[in-house]
Design a protein around this motif. Structure first.
Motif, PDB file in Angstrom:
ATOM      1  N   VAL A 157       0.847  -1.187   0.000  1.00  0.00           N
ATOM      2  CA  VAL A 157       0.000   0.000   0.000  1.00  0.00           C
ATOM      3  C   VAL A 157       0.888   1.244   0.000  1.00  0.00           C
ATOM      4  N   VAL A 158       0.643   2.117  -0.983  1.00  0.00           N
ATOM      5  CA  VAL A 158       1.489   3.287  -1.180  1.00  0.00           C
ATOM      6  C   VAL A 158       0.627   4.543  -1.162  1.00  0.00           C
ATOM      7  N   PRO A 159       0.867   5.481  -0.244  1.00  0.00           N
ATOM      8  CA  PRO A 159       0.127   6.746  -0.264  1.00  0.00           C
ATOM      9  C   PRO A 159       0.731   7.683  -1.298  1.00  0.00           C
ATOM     10  N   ALA A 160      -0.111   8.408  -2.009  1.00  0.00           N
ATOM     11  CA  ALA A 160       0.389   9.413  -2.947  1.00  0.00           C
ATOM     12  C   ALA A 160       0.740  10.670  -2.165  1.00  0.00           C
ATOM     13  N   ASN A 161       1.998  11.052  -2.188  1.00  0.00           N
ATOM     14  CA  ASN A 161       2.451  12.244  -1.470  1.00  0.00           C
ATOM     15  C   ASN A 161       3.782  12.698  -2.066  1.00  0.00           C
ATOM     16  N   ALA A 162       4.454  13.582  -1.373  1.00  0.00           N
ATOM     17  CA  ALA A 162       5.713  14.111  -1.900  1.00  0.00           C
ATOM     18  C   ALA A 162       6.778  13.035  -2.042  1.00  0.00           C
ATOM     19  N   ASP A 163       6.753  12.024  -1.173  1.00  0.00           N
ATOM     20  CA  ASP A 163       7.728  10.940  -1.250  1.00  0.00           C
ATOM     21  C   ASP A 163       7.338   9.866  -2.254  1.00  0.00           C
ATOM     22  N   HIS A 164       6.052   9.797  -2.574  1.00  0.00           N
ATOM     23  CA  HIS A 164       5.547   8.811  -3.532  1.00  0.00           C
ATOM     24  C   HIS A 164       4.706   9.543  -4.588  1.00  0.00           C
ATOM     25  N   PRO A 165       5.361  10.275  -5.481  1.00  0.00           N
ATOM     26  CA  PRO A 165       4.622  11.107  -6.442  1.00  0.00           C
ATOM     27  C   PRO A 165       3.950  10.291  -7.547  1.00  0.00           C
ATOM     28  N   ILE A 166       2.875  10.866  -8.062  1.00  0.00           N
ATOM     29  CA  ILE A 166       2.217  10.343  -9.253  1.00  0.00           C
ATOM     30  C   ILE A 166       2.760  11.114 -10.450  1.00  0.00           C
ATOM     31  N   ARG A 167       3.086  10.414 -11.505  1.00  0.00           N
ATOM     32  CA  ARG A 167       3.475  11.084 -12.748  1.00  0.00           C
ATOM     33  C   ARG A 167       2.691  10.451 -13.898  1.00  0.00           C
ATOM     34  N   VAL A 168       2.333  11.283 -14.860  1.00  0.00           N
ATOM     35  CA  VAL A 168       1.596  10.815 -16.032  1.00  0.00           C
ATOM     36  C   VAL A 168       2.420  11.165 -17.259  1.00  0.00           C
ATOM     37  N   GLN A 169       2.860  10.150 -17.958  1.00  0.00           N
ATOM     38  CA  GLN A 169       3.641  10.330 -19.189  1.00  0.00           C
ATOM     39  C   GLN A 169       2.682  10.314 -20.372  1.00  0.00           C
ATOM     40  N   LEU A 170       2.693  11.379 -21.153  1.00  0.00           N
ATOM     41  CA  LEU A 170       1.793  11.498 -22.301  1.00  0.00           C
ATOM     42  C   LEU A 170       2.534  11.200 -23.599  1.00  0.00           C
ATOM     43  N   CYS A 171       1.897  10.425 -24.443  1.00  0.00           N
ATOM     44  CA  CYS A 171       2.462  10.177 -25.772  1.00  0.00           C
ATOM     45  C   CYS A 171       2.440  11.493 -26.550  1.00  0.00           C
ATOM     46  N   PRO A 172       3.564  11.942 -27.088  1.00  0.00           N
ATOM     47  CA  PRO A 172       3.585  13.237 -27.785  1.00  0.00           C
ATOM     48  C   PRO A 172       2.709  13.270 -29.034  1.00  0.00           C
ATOM     49  N   ARG A 173       2.390  12.118 -29.587  1.00  0.00           N
ATOM     50  CA  ARG A 173       1.591  12.093 -30.806  1.00  0.00           C
ATOM     51  C   ARG A 173       0.100  11.935 -30.512  1.00  0.00           C
ATOM     52  N   THR A 174      -0.252  10.998 -29.643  1.00  0.00           N
ATOM     53  CA  THR A 174      -1.671  10.706 -29.379  1.00  0.00           C
ATOM     54  C   THR A 174      -2.158  11.284 -28.051  1.00  0.00           C
ATOM     55  N   ARG A 175      -1.227  11.740 -27.201  1.00  0.00           N
ATOM     56  CA  ARG A 175      -1.519  12.209 -25.850  1.00  0.00           C
ATOM     57  C   ARG A 175      -2.139  11.103 -24.997  1.00  0.00           C
ATOM     58  N   GLU A 176      -1.888   9.884 -25.360  1.00  0.00           N
ATOM     59  CA  GLU A 176      -2.356   8.767 -24.537  1.00  0.00           C
ATOM     60  C   GLU A 176      -1.543   8.718 -23.251  1.00  0.00           C
ATOM     61  N   PRO A 177      -2.195   8.654 -22.098  1.00  0.00           N
ATOM     62  CA  PRO A 177      -1.480   8.734 -20.828  1.00  0.00           C
ATOM     63  C   PRO A 177      -0.946   7.380 -20.368  1.00  0.00           C
ATOM     64  N   ARG A 178       0.184   7.432 -19.692  1.00  0.00           N
ATOM     65  CA  ARG A 178       0.736   6.269 -19.011  1.00  0.00           C
ATOM     66  C   ARG A 178       1.061   6.712 -17.589  1.00  0.00           C
ATOM     67  N   PRO A 179       0.155   6.432 -16.642  1.00  0.00           N
ATOM     68  CA  PRO A 179       0.313   6.932 -15.275  1.00  0.00           C
ATOM     69  C   PRO A 179       1.109   5.971 -14.386  1.00  0.00           C
ATOM     70  N   TYR A 180       1.899   6.545 -13.493  1.00  0.00           N
ATOM     71  CA  TYR A 180       2.736   5.762 -12.579  1.00  0.00           C
ATOM     72  C   TYR A 180       2.712   6.411 -11.195  1.00  0.00           C
ATOM     73  N   ILE A 181       3.029   5.604 -10.176  1.00  0.00           N
ATOM     74  CA  ILE A 181       3.256   6.130  -8.839  1.00  0.00           C
ATOM     75  C   ILE A 181       4.531   5.497  -8.289  1.00  0.00           C
ATOM     76  N   MET A 182       5.334   6.292  -7.588  1.00  0.00           N
ATOM     77  CA  MET A 182       6.583   5.801  -7.025  1.00  0.00           C
ATOM     78  C   MET A 182       6.294   4.923  -5.811  1.00  0.00           C
ATOM     79  N   VAL A 183       6.829   3.720  -5.819  1.00  0.00           N
ATOM     80  CA  VAL A 183       6.644   2.788  -4.703  1.00  0.00           C
ATOM     81  C   VAL A 183       7.817   2.866  -3.747  1.00  0.00           C
ATOM     82  N   ARG A 184       9.013   2.664  -4.303  1.00  0.00           N
ATOM     83  CA  ARG A 184      10.261   2.815  -3.560  1.00  0.00           C
ATOM     84  C   ARG A 184      11.235   3.560  -4.452  1.00  0.00           C
TER      85      ARG A 184
END
Length: 213
Positions: free
Chosen positions: A133-160
């Protein structure tokens, strides 16, 4: 009785050096014994025949690892090197494995209002496929990588440190449902808040693309 005669001993060959050593010295010396690594060093096993697929499945020698307990055990000793490679590392040895995307998958999200930081605010927590279980916060940020062509998102959260979980499609839909618009550095961004930190998802003016992988 015949007189006693002294029998002259024959000249003996000196014992080899190894035979004159102490017992401890001999027991620790062997031509066939492998050389131990220096104290504190870990044996490098090189590339292991192990892979984590895009869907989070672990494979060993081409076959999926079916036991979740074993996967969680391997995941607990997974680390990432500065060059981006992934290593399984125990106190005595280490070996490199292949990761096609992210080593973990976020399969569930829980949101609630809690009194963290002295104020009532929204908090998001994610559960991975290894039940971490990982809380989203400053130590475990969420980032969303967007495809530059389609803008399709690839979301991630830092675990460790260096290890992320890819947020699966269903969980990403739930997260987007909580999104709000904020102005960041003069830009209108759509994103979510968690523990007082705003995590952008996409430009607010763009049509939101929800088809995460």
């Amino acid at each position: 009785m015949p007189p006693h005669r002294r029998i002259k001993a024959s000249k003996m060959t000196p014992a080899p050096e190894w035979a004159r050593r102490s017992d401890d010295s001999v027991s620790n010396t062997s031509c066939d014994a492998p050389q131990r690594p220096p104290a504190g060093a870990k044996r490098d096993c090189g590339n292991l025949d192990m892979r984590i697929a895009r869907d989070g499945t672990w494979y060993y020698k081409g076959s999926p690892i079916g036991r979740k307990e074993l996967v969680c055990l391997f995941a607990s000793v997974l680390k990432r090197e500065e060059d981006g490679s992934y290593m399984l590392e125990t106190p005595v040895e280490r070996g490199r494995i292949e990761v096609e995307d992210a080593p973990f998958i976020a399969v569930e999200m829980v949101w609630r209002d809690c009194e963290c930081g002295g104020a009532v605010r929204q908090c998001l927590s994610f559960r991975t496929n290894c039940d971490e279980v990982v809380p989203a916060n400053a130590d475990h940020p969420i980032r969303v990588q967007l495809c530059p062509r389609t803008r399709e998102p690839r979301p991630y959260i830092m675990v460790r440190p260096g290890l992320e979980a890819k947020i699966n499609r269903a969980v990403f839909y739930e997260m987007v449902a909580l999104a709000v618009t904020e102005t960041v550095d003069g830009r209108e961004l759509m994103g979510v808040w968690s523990e007082g930190v705003f995590f952008p998802i996409d430009e607010a003016v763009a049509d939101p693309v929800l088809a995460a992988e």
